[in-house]
Write a protein that holds these residues in place. Structure first.
Motif, PDB file in Angstrom:
ATOM      1  N   THR A  42      -9.603  -1.089   4.358  1.00 32.90           N
ATOM      2  CA  THR A  42     -10.235  -0.219   3.373  1.00 32.90           C
ATOM      3  C   THR A  42      -9.158   0.751   2.913  1.00 32.90           C
ATOM      4  OG1 THR A  42     -12.378  -0.402   4.455  1.00 32.90           O
ATOM      5  CG2 THR A  42     -12.090   1.433   2.934  1.00 32.90           C
ATOM      6  N   VAL A  43      -9.059   0.916   1.610  1.00 37.48           N
ATOM      7  CA  VAL A  43      -7.983   1.710   1.028  1.00 37.48           C
ATOM      8  C   VAL A  43      -8.535   2.554  -0.126  1.00 37.48           C
ATOM      9  CG1 VAL A  43      -7.310  -0.156  -0.532  1.00 37.48           C
ATOM     10  CG2 VAL A  43      -5.611   1.514   0.158  1.00 37.48           C
ATOM     11  N   LYS A  44      -7.884   3.698  -0.364  1.00 34.07           N
ATOM     12  CA  LYS A  44      -8.223   4.553  -1.509  1.00 34.07           C
ATOM     13  C   LYS A  44      -6.984   4.715  -2.367  1.00 34.07           C
ATOM     14  CE  LYS A  44     -11.881   7.579   0.176  1.00 34.07           C
ATOM     15  NZ  LYS A  44     -12.239   8.984   0.427  1.00 34.07           N
ATOM     16  N   GLY A  45      -7.204   4.763  -3.677  1.00 29.03           N
ATOM     17  CA  GLY A  45      -6.086   4.959  -4.590  1.00 29.03           C
ATOM     18  C   GLY A  45      -6.545   4.840  -6.028  1.00 29.03           C
ATOM     19  N   GLU A  46      -5.572   4.977  -6.925  1.00 24.42           N
ATOM     20  CA  GLU A  46      -5.864   4.814  -8.354  1.00 24.42           C
ATOM     21  C   GLU A  46      -6.162   3.342  -8.642  1.00 24.42           C
ATOM     22  OE1 GLU A  46      -6.042   7.306 -10.590  1.00 24.42           O
ATOM     23  OE2 GLU A  46      -5.675   8.683  -8.913  1.00 24.42           O
ATOM     24  N   PHE A  52       0.843  -1.193   0.000  1.00 28.08           N
ATOM     25  CA  PHE A  52       0.000   0.000   0.000  1.00 28.08           C
ATOM     26  C   PHE A  52       0.879   1.245   0.000  1.00 28.08           C
ATOM     27  CE2 PHE A  52      -2.488  -3.386   1.913  1.00 28.08           C
ATOM     28  CZ  PHE A  52      -3.698  -3.277   1.243  1.00 28.08           C
ATOM     29  N   LYS A  53       1.915   1.221   0.817  1.00 24.14           N
ATOM     30  CA  LYS A  53       2.846   2.348   0.909  1.00 24.14           C
ATOM     31  C   LYS A  53       3.613   2.512  -0.404  1.00 24.14           C
ATOM     32  CE  LYS A  53       7.068   3.779   3.132  1.00 24.14           C
ATOM     33  NZ  LYS A  53       8.275   3.302   3.740  1.00 24.14           N
ATOM     34  N   GLU A  54       4.157   1.397  -0.905  1.00 24.47           N
ATOM     35  CA  GLU A  54       4.994   1.441  -2.103  1.00 24.47           C
ATOM     36  C   GLU A  54       4.228   1.912  -3.345  1.00 24.47           C
ATOM     37  OE1 GLU A  54       6.470  -2.547  -2.217  1.00 24.47           O
ATOM     38  OE2 GLU A  54       7.881  -2.194  -0.562  1.00 24.47           O
ATOM     39  N   LEU A  55       2.936   1.625  -3.400  1.00 21.73           N
ATOM     40  CA  LEU A  55       2.152   1.986  -4.582  1.00 21.73           C
ATOM     41  C   LEU A  55       1.266   3.210  -4.358  1.00 21.73           C
ATOM     42  CD1 LEU A  55       1.423  -1.650  -5.664  1.00 21.73           C
ATOM     43  CD2 LEU A  55       2.790   0.000  -6.932  1.00 21.73           C
ATOM     44  N   GLY A  56       1.469   3.892  -3.248  1.00 23.59           N
ATOM     45  CA  GLY A  56       0.823   5.181  -3.022  1.00 23.59           C
ATOM     46  C   GLY A  56      -0.660   5.132  -2.741  1.00 23.59           C
ATOM     47  N   LEU A  68      -4.318  -0.067  -7.179  1.00 22.75           N
ATOM     48  CA  LEU A  68      -5.019  -1.017  -6.320  1.00 22.75           C
ATOM     49  C   LEU A  68      -4.931  -2.436  -6.890  1.00 22.75           C
ATOM     50  CD1 LEU A  68      -8.141   1.070  -5.248  1.00 22.75           C
ATOM     51  CD2 LEU A  68      -5.998   0.742  -4.012  1.00 22.75           C
ATOM     52  N   GLU A  69      -5.010  -2.560  -8.211  1.00 21.50           N
ATOM     53  CA  GLU A  69      -4.854  -3.873  -8.845  1.00 21.50           C
ATOM     54  C   GLU A  69      -3.440  -4.411  -8.630  1.00 21.50           C
ATOM     55  OE1 GLU A  69      -6.071  -3.121 -12.880  1.00 21.50           O
ATOM     56  OE2 GLU A  69      -8.210  -3.096 -12.342  1.00 21.50           O
ATOM     57  N   LYS A  70      -2.454  -3.531  -8.701  1.00 18.02           N
ATOM     58  CA  LYS A  70      -1.058  -3.938  -8.455  1.00 18.02           C
ATOM     59  C   LYS A  70      -0.856  -4.335  -6.994  1.00 18.02           C
ATOM     60  CE  LYS A  70       0.953  -1.179 -12.138  1.00 18.02           C
ATOM     61  NZ  LYS A  70       1.746   0.017 -12.477  1.00 18.02           N
ATOM     62  N   ILE A  71      -1.557  -3.671  -6.095  1.00 20.57           N
ATOM     63  CA  ILE A  71      -1.474  -4.019  -4.668  1.00 20.57           C
ATOM     64  C   ILE A  71      -1.970  -5.445  -4.457  1.00 20.57           C
ATOM     65  CG2 ILE A  71      -2.535  -3.562  -2.409  1.00 20.57           C
ATOM     66  CD1 ILE A  71      -2.302  -0.545  -3.123  1.00 20.57           C
ATOM     67  N   ILE A  72      -3.098  -5.783  -5.072  1.00 22.58           N
ATOM     68  CA  ILE A  72      -3.636  -7.137  -4.947  1.00 22.58           C
ATOM     69  C   ILE A  72      -2.611  -8.154  -5.459  1.00 22.58           C
ATOM     70  CG2 ILE A  72      -5.390  -8.738  -5.845  1.00 22.58           C
ATOM     71  CD1 ILE A  72      -7.386  -6.408  -5.654  1.00 22.58           C
ATOM     72  N   GLU A  73      -2.020  -7.893  -6.618  1.00 22.25           N
ATOM     73  CA  GLU A  73      -1.007  -8.795  -7.175  1.00 22.25           C
ATOM     74  C   GLU A  73       0.181  -8.925  -6.224  1.00 22.25           C
ATOM     75  OE1 GLU A  73       0.183  -7.497 -11.075  1.00 22.25           O
ATOM     76  OE2 GLU A  73      -1.890  -7.447 -11.774  1.00 22.25           O
ATOM     77  N   SER A  74       0.631  -7.811  -5.690  1.00 19.50           N
ATOM     78  CA  SER A  74       1.782  -7.805  -4.795  1.00 19.50           C
ATOM     79  C   SER A  74       1.506  -8.599  -3.516  1.00 19.50           C
ATOM     80  CB  SER A  74       2.162  -6.361  -4.463  1.00 19.50           C
ATOM     81  OG  SER A  74       3.285  -6.325  -3.625  1.00 19.50           O
ATOM     82  N   ILE A  75       0.334  -8.424  -2.958  1.00 19.62           N
ATOM     83  CA  ILE A  75      -0.042  -9.150  -1.740  1.00 19.62           C
ATOM     84  C   ILE A  75      -0.086 -10.651  -2.016  1.00 19.62           C
ATOM     85  CG2 ILE A  75      -1.960  -9.579  -0.140  1.00 19.62           C
ATOM     86  CD1 ILE A  75      -2.515  -6.539  -0.273  1.00 19.62           C
ATOM     87  N   GLU A  76      -0.664 -11.030  -3.137  1.00 17.89           N
ATOM     88  CA  GLU A  76      -0.731 -12.451  -3.484  1.00 17.89           C
ATOM     89  C   GLU A  76       0.660 -13.021  -3.742  1.00 17.89           C
ATOM     90  OE1 GLU A  76      -3.615 -12.295  -6.672  1.00 17.89           O
ATOM     91  OE2 GLU A  76      -5.258 -12.768  -5.287  1.00 17.89           O
TER      92      GLU A  76
END
Length: 161
Positions: A51-55, A23-27, A59-67
């Motif tokens: 719950t998060v807000k962002g572009e 979340f931090k790395e992708l703003g 947010l899609e990249k965050i999901i990939e990164s977490i997985e």
């Protein structure tokens, strides 16, 4: 864009903090984090609501990164990311090493055996109800693996009860 996630985390020091790094790395901006250590699911893990807000792209990249970190995402915006499948194995379930059966399924990526109930009858045969939780899209792979295990152990399979 706003997104709600439910992550499944181990109850180990630093797990929550490391899960928040993408979340931090992708703003992205964290709106809410609900982390209740006194509640664990049947896997012994803690569901954490975020719950998060962002572009949208971030947010899609965050999901990939977490997985990619090996963290299971249980829900995205209220929709389940995992499904359950229950199957009955009939035969000598105990004699053919039930632990091996569970281990083979758990060895699959994004697959977890959540319950295994065994019943005996007076002929010394047993049957087992096995429930597997898996990521969306793995249903056929899991069914194939269950059938492969059953064939190697001479067990009858009743799928998807």
């Amino acid at each position: 864009m706003r997104m709600d996630l439910v992550l499944e985390l181990s109850d180990t020091p630093g797990q929550l903090v490391s899960s928040l790094l993408p979340f931090k790395e992708l703003g992205a901006n964290l709106v809410t984090v609900i982390h209740q250590r006194d509640y664990k699911n049947e896997n012994g893990k803690i569901p954490v609501q975020i719950t998060v807000k962002g572009e949208k792209e971030n947010l899609e990249k965050i999901i990939e990164s977490i997985e990619e970190m090996g963290i299971r995402i249980l829900k995205v915006n209220g929709s389940l990311k995992t499904v359950k499948l229950s199957t009955i194995l009939i035969g000598h379930v105990i004699d053919t090493d039930v632990r091996d059966t569970v281990d083979q399924l758990n060895a699959m990526d994004n697959v977890t055996v959540t319950t295994m109930e065994v019943k005996f009858n007076n002929e010394e045969k047993s049957s087992g109800l096995i429930t597997v939780e898996m990521a969306l899209g793995l249903r056929n792979q899991v069914l194939n693996k269950i059938n492969e295990i059953a064939a190697s152990k001479d067990l009858l399979v009743i799928n998807e009860i």
